[in-house]
Design a protein around this motif. Structure first.
Motif, PDB file in Angstrom:
ATOM      1  N   ALA A 164       0.833  -1.207   0.000  1.00 17.22           N
ATOM      2  CA  ALA A 164       0.000   0.000   0.000  1.00 17.22           C
ATOM      3  C   ALA A 164       0.868   1.258   0.000  1.00 17.22           C
ATOM      4  O   ALA A 164       0.574   2.223  -0.715  1.00 17.22           O
ATOM      5  CB  ALA A 164      -0.936  -0.004   1.206  1.00 17.22           C
ATOM      6  N   LEU A 165       1.936   1.264   0.773  1.00 17.45           N
ATOM      7  CA  LEU A 165       2.842   2.410   0.795  1.00 17.45           C
ATOM      8  C   LEU A 165       3.528   2.591  -0.551  1.00 17.45           C
ATOM      9  O   LEU A 165       3.724   3.717  -1.015  1.00 17.45           O
ATOM     10  CB  LEU A 165       3.873   2.252   1.908  1.00 17.45           C
ATOM     11  N   ALA A 166       3.910   1.478  -1.198  1.00 18.84           N
ATOM     12  CA  ALA A 166       4.544   1.558  -2.512  1.00 18.84           C
ATOM     13  C   ALA A 166       3.567   2.097  -3.561  1.00 18.84           C
ATOM     14  O   ALA A 166       3.949   2.910  -4.413  1.00 18.84           O
ATOM     15  CB  ALA A 166       5.074   0.191  -2.923  1.00 18.84           C
ATOM     16  N   LEU A 167       2.313   1.646  -3.503  1.00 22.35           N
ATOM     17  CA  LEU A 167       1.303   2.175  -4.424  1.00 22.35           C
ATOM     18  C   LEU A 167       1.105   3.671  -4.211  1.00 22.35           C
ATOM     19  O   LEU A 167       0.999   4.440  -5.176  1.00 22.35           O
ATOM     20  CB  LEU A 167      -0.033   1.456  -4.218  1.00 22.35           C
ATOM     21  N   PHE A 168       1.058   4.080  -2.962  1.00 20.50           N
ATOM     22  CA  PHE A 168       0.878   5.496  -2.650  1.00 20.50           C
ATOM     23  C   PHE A 168       2.058   6.319  -3.174  1.00 20.50           C
ATOM     24  O   PHE A 168       1.863   7.379  -3.770  1.00 20.50           O
ATOM     25  CB  PHE A 168       0.729   5.673  -1.138  1.00 20.50           C
ATOM     26  N   ALA A 169       3.273   5.821  -2.976  1.00 12.71           N
ATOM     27  CA  ALA A 169       4.460   6.534  -3.453  1.00 12.71           C
ATOM     28  C   ALA A 169       4.513   6.565  -4.980  1.00 12.71           C
ATOM     29  O   ALA A 169       4.867   7.592  -5.576  1.00 12.71           O
ATOM     30  CB  ALA A 169       5.718   5.890  -2.886  1.00 12.71           C
ATOM     31  N   LEU A 170       4.158   5.450  -5.621  1.00 18.14           N
ATOM     32  CA  LEU A 170       4.137   5.404  -7.081  1.00 18.14           C
ATOM     33  C   LEU A 170       3.117   6.391  -7.630  1.00 18.14           C
ATOM     34  O   LEU A 170       3.399   7.134  -8.586  1.00 18.14           O
ATOM     35  CB  LEU A 170       3.814   3.984  -7.556  1.00 18.14           C
TER      36      LEU A 170
END
Length: 149
Positions: free
Chosen positions: A89-95
């Motif tokens: 979820a954090l990676a999706l948010f950063a992407l």
């Protein structure tokens, strides 16, 4: 009828690991909430720079994708574990934030906000799941109040 006193509720002492995890979840929630509100304030300026007239979908894309991903993130946490689901979820948010930052058209901005909303929805639901795993039921209300701040 017995009037024997109940044993006092035991409070467990929280270590440094607990507080680091709790603080990182609070920061992630803060960034998710800040992104939801800050973009709507700057949206007229962003839309004029991208030469777009209609910017309604920029705000709606985040909210709709966030709402759609909430139930699925709980299922992912159940299947793969809390840590991989939260990192995803954090990676999706950063992407999504990166796509929004580099957007050269309104369509790219809307796509970035959609990806960002997926991550934001995951952050919201997984933070509550992780909190429920970390504290007892008696302490949960107190620590959930910090999330609301």
């Amino acid at each position: 009828m017995s009037t024997a006193p109940r044993p006092p509720a035991t409070k467990s002492k929280k270590g440094a690991t607990f507080w680091c995890i709790f603080l990182s979840i609070c920061v992630a929630l803060f960034l998710s909430a800040l992104e939801l509100t800050a973009v709507s304030t700057a949206l007229p300026t962003i839309a004029s720079d991208l030469h777009a007239d209609d910017f309604v979908w920029v705000g709606s894309a985040y909210t709709l994708s966030s709402t759609a991903f909430l139930p699925m993130s709980g299922g992912l946490a159940q299947i793969f574990g809390r840590r991989p689901a939260m990192l995803f979820a954090l990676a999706l948010f950063a992407l999504g934030s990166g796509i929004c930052g580099g957007a050269s058209s309104m369509a790219m901005l809307i796509a970035g906000r959609t990806v960002q909303g997926l991550g934001g929805g995951g952050i919201q639901s997984l933070s509550a799941i992780v909190l429920a795993d970390m504290v007892t039921l008696q302490e949960r209300g107190l620590f959930a109040a910090f999330f609301g701040l």
